[in-house]
Write a protein that holds these residues in place. Structure first.
Motif, PDB file in Angstrom:
ATOM      1  N   GLN A  31      44.431  45.587  50.519  1.00 52.67           N
ATOM      2  CA  GLN A  31      44.582  46.006  49.124  1.00 52.67           C
ATOM      3  C   GLN A  31      43.237  46.058  48.409  1.00 52.67           C
ATOM      4  N   ILE A  32      42.391  45.095  48.661  1.00 55.55           N
ATOM      5  CA  ILE A  32      41.062  45.071  48.036  1.00 55.55           C
ATOM      6  C   ILE A  32      40.238  46.257  48.522  1.00 55.55           C
ATOM      7  N   ALA A  35      41.454  49.285  46.679  1.00 50.11           N
ATOM      8  CA  ALA A  35      41.211  49.283  45.232  1.00 50.11           C
ATOM      9  C   ALA A  35      39.739  49.500  44.894  1.00 50.11           C
ATOM     10  N   CYS A 117      45.139  44.744  41.642  1.00 46.89           N
ATOM     11  CA  CYS A 117      45.813  44.717  42.944  1.00 46.89           C
ATOM     12  C   CYS A 117      47.176  44.045  42.807  1.00 46.89           C
TER      13      CYS A 117
END
Length: 139
Positions: A31-32, A35, A117
């Motif tokens: 997810q990081i 993003a 996130c």
């Protein structure tokens, strides 16, 4: 014979953020990466040992020419016992360490992207001067 002590003052010239998240570390790293343009990749676990504990810390790392970013798991479970990388922050699930020599690195943009996130329930900047076990964060 008289004993002498060697006292070393380390420089803590990195920024530390705490993340509360209930998802697995690989999903959080994914997810990081989506993003913010990072390439957090799984590295070998970091081994931390002392008289009281022996930890194996999950480690994701992204390196560039002027910066190193790490995502570390705070909790380690070994032999029916739970150990923490930073015991005074047991409620924090992950640490995000930003070590950048580049003044143009967009730290505030990264903070806002992480906050958005879906896997990040809570994000906070941590003051290193208030931590007793900040030496555990030196690698």
């Amino acid at each position: 014979m008289k004993k002498q002590k060697l006292i070393i003052d380390y420089e803590y010239d990195f920024e530390l953020w705490g993340i509360v998240s209930s998802i697995k570390e690989y999903k959080l790293a994914w997810q990081i990466n989506n993003a913010f343009p990072l390439e957090l990749m799984r590295e070998a676990d970091i081994k931390v040992s002392s008289e009281k504990m022996s930890l194996s810390i999950v480690n994701y790392k992204s390196s560039s020419e002027n910066s190193v970013i790490r995502l570390l798991k705070n909790k380690s479970i070994a032999e029916k016992a739970i150990f923490y990388l930073v015991p005074e922050l047991k409620k924090i699930d992950y640490f995000f360490i930003i070590d950048s020599d580049d003044d143009t690195f967009p730290i505030e943009n990264l903070y806002h992207c992480l906050n958005k996130c879906s896997g990040v329930e809570y994000l906070t900047k941590i003051d290193l001067s208030k931590l007793n076990s900040k030496d555990n964060l030196l690698f």
